[in-house]
Write a protein that holds these residues in place. Structure first.
Motif, mmCIF file in Angstrom:
data_model
loop_
_atom_site.group_PDB
_atom_site.id
_atom_site.type_symbol
_atom_site.label_atom_id
_atom_site.label_comp_id
_atom_site.label_asym_id
_atom_site.label_seq_id
_atom_site.Cartn_x
_atom_site.Cartn_y
_atom_site.Cartn_z
ATOM 1 N N ARG A 65 0.857 -1.179 0.000
ATOM 2 C CA ARG A 65 0.000 0.000 0.000
ATOM 3 C C ARG A 65 0.898 1.234 0.000
ATOM 4 N NH1 ARG A 65 0.106 -1.476 5.439
ATOM 5 N NH2 ARG A 65 0.620 0.253 6.842
ATOM 6 N N ILE A 66 0.500 2.231 -0.767
ATOM 7 C CA ILE A 66 1.247 3.474 -0.869
ATOM 8 C C ILE A 66 0.541 4.525 -0.025
ATOM 9 C CG2 ILE A 66 2.106 5.268 -2.420
ATOM 10 C CD1 ILE A 66 2.068 3.164 -4.672
ATOM 11 N N GLU A 67 1.204 5.002 1.011
ATOM 12 C CA GLU A 67 0.629 6.005 1.896
ATOM 13 C C GLU A 67 1.252 7.354 1.572
ATOM 14 O OE1 GLU A 67 0.691 5.009 6.008
ATOM 15 O OE2 GLU A 67 -0.005 2.949 5.693
ATOM 16 N N GLN A 68 0.423 8.286 1.167
ATOM 17 C CA GLN A 68 0.905 9.590 0.765
ATOM 18 C C GLN A 68 1.700 10.254 1.886
ATOM 19 O OE1 GLN A 68 -2.781 11.483 -0.338
ATOM 20 N NE2 GLN A 68 -2.744 10.648 -2.404
ATOM 21 N N GLY A 69 2.910 10.678 1.546
ATOM 22 C CA GLY A 69 3.753 11.372 2.512
ATOM 23 C C GLY A 69 4.499 10.470 3.469
ATOM 24 N N ARG A 70 4.223 9.152 3.428
ATOM 25 C CA ARG A 70 4.876 8.231 4.368
ATOM 26 C C ARG A 70 5.754 7.203 3.668
ATOM 27 N NH1 ARG A 70 1.640 5.043 8.253
ATOM 28 N NH2 ARG A 70 3.683 4.904 9.235
ATOM 29 N N GLY A 71 5.332 6.721 2.528
ATOM 30 C CA GLY A 71 6.118 5.710 1.836
ATOM 31 C C GLY A 71 5.255 4.541 1.389
ATOM 32 N N THR A 72 5.924 3.441 1.056
ATOM 33 C CA THR A 72 5.252 2.233 0.585
ATOM 34 C C THR A 72 5.459 1.125 1.595
ATOM 35 O OG1 THR A 72 5.633 2.876 -1.718
ATOM 36 C CG2 THR A 72 5.089 0.572 -1.313
ATOM 37 N N PHE A 73 4.362 0.444 1.959
ATOM 38 C CA PHE A 73 4.402 -0.549 3.020
ATOM 39 C C PHE A 73 3.878 -1.888 2.518
ATOM 40 C CE2 PHE A 73 4.254 3.559 4.926
ATOM 41 C CZ PHE A 73 5.042 3.477 6.070
ATOM 42 N N VAL A 74 4.505 -2.951 2.988
ATOM 43 C CA VAL A 74 4.012 -4.292 2.692
ATOM 44 C C VAL A 74 2.638 -4.425 3.324
ATOM 45 C CG1 VAL A 74 4.376 -6.765 3.053
ATOM 46 C CG2 VAL A 74 6.322 -5.267 2.544
ATOM 47 N N GLN A 75 1.672 -4.932 2.554
ATOM 48 C CA GLN A 75 0.307 -5.048 3.047
ATOM 49 C C GLN A 75 0.183 -6.173 4.058
ATOM 50 O OE1 GLN A 75 -2.414 -3.028 2.510
ATOM 51 N NE2 GLN A 75 -3.137 -4.293 4.203
ATOM 52 N N GLU A 76 -0.243 -5.819 5.258
ATOM 53 C CA GLU A 76 -0.452 -6.823 6.289
ATOM 54 C C GLU A 76 -1.735 -7.595 6.002
ATOM 55 O OE1 GLU A 76 -0.514 -3.555 6.885
ATOM 56 O OE2 GLU A 76 1.211 -3.003 8.122
ATOM 57 N N GLU A 77 -1.966 -8.621 6.783
ATOM 58 C CA GLU A 77 -3.215 -9.352 6.666
ATOM 59 C C GLU A 77 -4.375 -8.453 7.091
ATOM 60 O OE1 GLU A 77 -3.032 -12.936 8.880
ATOM 61 O OE2 GLU A 77 -1.395 -13.793 7.708
ATOM 62 N N PHE A 78 -5.555 -8.711 6.543
ATOM 63 C CA PHE A 78 -6.728 -7.920 6.875
ATOM 64 C C PHE A 78 -7.085 -8.070 8.355
ATOM 65 C CE2 PHE A 78 -7.520 -8.108 2.275
ATOM 66 C CZ PHE A 78 -7.938 -6.804 2.043
ATOM 67 N N ILE A 79 -7.624 -7.002 8.915
ATOM 68 C CA ILE A 79 -8.204 -7.053 10.246
ATOM 69 C C ILE A 79 -9.640 -7.528 10.108
ATOM 70 C CG2 ILE A 79 -8.873 -5.681 12.259
ATOM 71 C CD1 ILE A 79 -6.615 -3.714 11.454
ATOM 72 N N ASP A 80 -9.997 -8.559 10.838
ATOM 73 C CA ASP A 80 -11.358 -9.076 10.801
ATOM 74 C C ASP A 80 -12.237 -8.286 11.764
ATOM 75 O OD1 ASP A 80 -10.685 -11.044 8.986
ATOM 76 O OD2 ASP A 80 -10.280 -12.549 10.520
ATOM 77 N N TYR A 81 -13.315 -7.741 11.243
ATOM 78 C CA TYR A 81 -14.283 -7.025 12.069
ATOM 79 C C TYR A 81 -15.584 -7.820 12.042
ATOM 80 C CZ TYR A 81 -17.397 -3.206 13.636
ATOM 81 O OH TYR A 81 -18.322 -2.444 14.302
ATOM 82 N N LYS A 82 -15.882 -8.497 13.156
ATOM 83 C CA LYS A 82 -17.091 -9.315 13.235
ATOM 84 C C LYS A 82 -18.277 -8.446 13.604
ATOM 85 C CE LYS A 82 -18.160 -12.131 16.648
ATOM 86 N NZ LYS A 82 -18.195 -13.272 17.588
ATOM 87 N N LEU A 83 -19.259 -8.403 12.716
ATOM 88 C CA LEU A 83 -20.459 -7.610 12.958
ATOM 89 C C LEU A 83 -21.481 -8.461 13.708
ATOM 90 C CD1 LEU A 83 -20.794 -5.711 9.560
ATOM 91 C CD2 LEU A 83 -19.931 -4.832 11.719
ATOM 92 N N GLY A 84 -21.193 -8.705 14.958
ATOM 93 C CA GLY A 84 -22.098 -9.484 15.791
ATOM 94 C C GLY A 84 -23.063 -8.590 16.549
#
Length: 243
Positions: A65-84
């Motif tokens: 992922r390219i973050e403006q003004g910060r650099g390029t970062f390896v994409q981590e695994e997704f955060i799971d958000y359980k809509l319970g």
């Protein structure tokens, strides 16, 4: 380690670099932040334009992922958000052993649009407490939140919320320990300029737009919230038996 690419092979230079970096990411040789364009150009013996095209291809594959003004970062695994029914985002983070907090940016008494009043089941034109906050996980902003709480019940809630960094904790301090999710509405859309800047992403990258209504044990609405999640950081989990 310097590495030259093979010229005249029939495979474009940027594609060779893309595949090399993709392989290093998959083998965990590259983690967190990528070297900058100048360093990568020196490593592969090419110009920065070639490096930029290779990195853009990695982004298109979802590897960085390219973050403006910060650099390029390896994409981590997704955060799971359980809509319970009884879960909040903070509960999902706890289960995944992630360090997260909500940082209140501003709060005020406001008269919201009629739709917000309807969600909170108060008369149109009724003032409510509006809180704008950022969801931060391991130092990265992954959510931009706008939350509405009915008044006068929630007078002073923003002070407690800001101090503890968690709606769930703040509700507990107000003796609201039993509550549930009444509604969730999810859509994708392009972020507004300020939101994109806060998430560190381009305006052309879609976000997850999640609306939620929570009610207390008596079924009375206590919160209507909108969170704009970075689409490359969060995935939503639906478990019908828990909703």
């Amino acid at each position: 380690m310097n590495m030259t690419v093979e010229r005249g092979s029939g495979i474009s230079l940027w594609r060779q670099i893309e595949e090399t970096l993709a392989g290093e990411i998959s083998r965990k040789l590259l983690r967190e932040r990528l070297p900058n364009e100048t360093d990568l150009a020196a490593r592969f013996g090419v110009n920065r334009h070639t490096i930029r095209r290779a990195v853009q291809a990695l982004e298109a594959r979802g590897l960085v992922r390219i973050e403006q003004g910060r650099g390029t970062f390896v994409q981590e695994e997704f955060i799971d958000y359980k809509l319970g029914k009884r879960s909040r985002f903070s509960h999902s983070l706890e289960k995944q052993h992630l360090a997260g907090t909500s940082q209140v940016q501003r709060s005020r008494e406001a008269v919201p649009r009629d739709e917000v009043c309807a969600m909170l089941q108060v008369a149109a034109g009724t003032p409510v407490l509006q809180v704008d906050a950022l969801d931060v996980v391991d130092g990265r902003v992954i959510g931009v939140c706008t939350q509405y709480f009915p008044l006068p019940r929630f007078h002073g809630f923003d002070v407690i919320y800001k101090a503890c960094g968690s709606v769930a904790t703040a509700l507990g301090q107000m003796d609201i320990t039993e509550y549930s999710r009444k509604l969730s509405r999810i859509s994708t859309r392009l972020p507004e300029a300020e939101c994109a800047q806060q998430l560190g992403q381009p305006k052309s990258q879609p976000i997850l737009y999640v609306e939620s209504v929570y009610v207390d044990a008596g079924g009375v609405p206590i919160e209507y919230g909108i969170t704009r999640f970075a689409g490359d950081a969060v995935q939503l989990l639906f478990e019908p038996e828990a909703i």
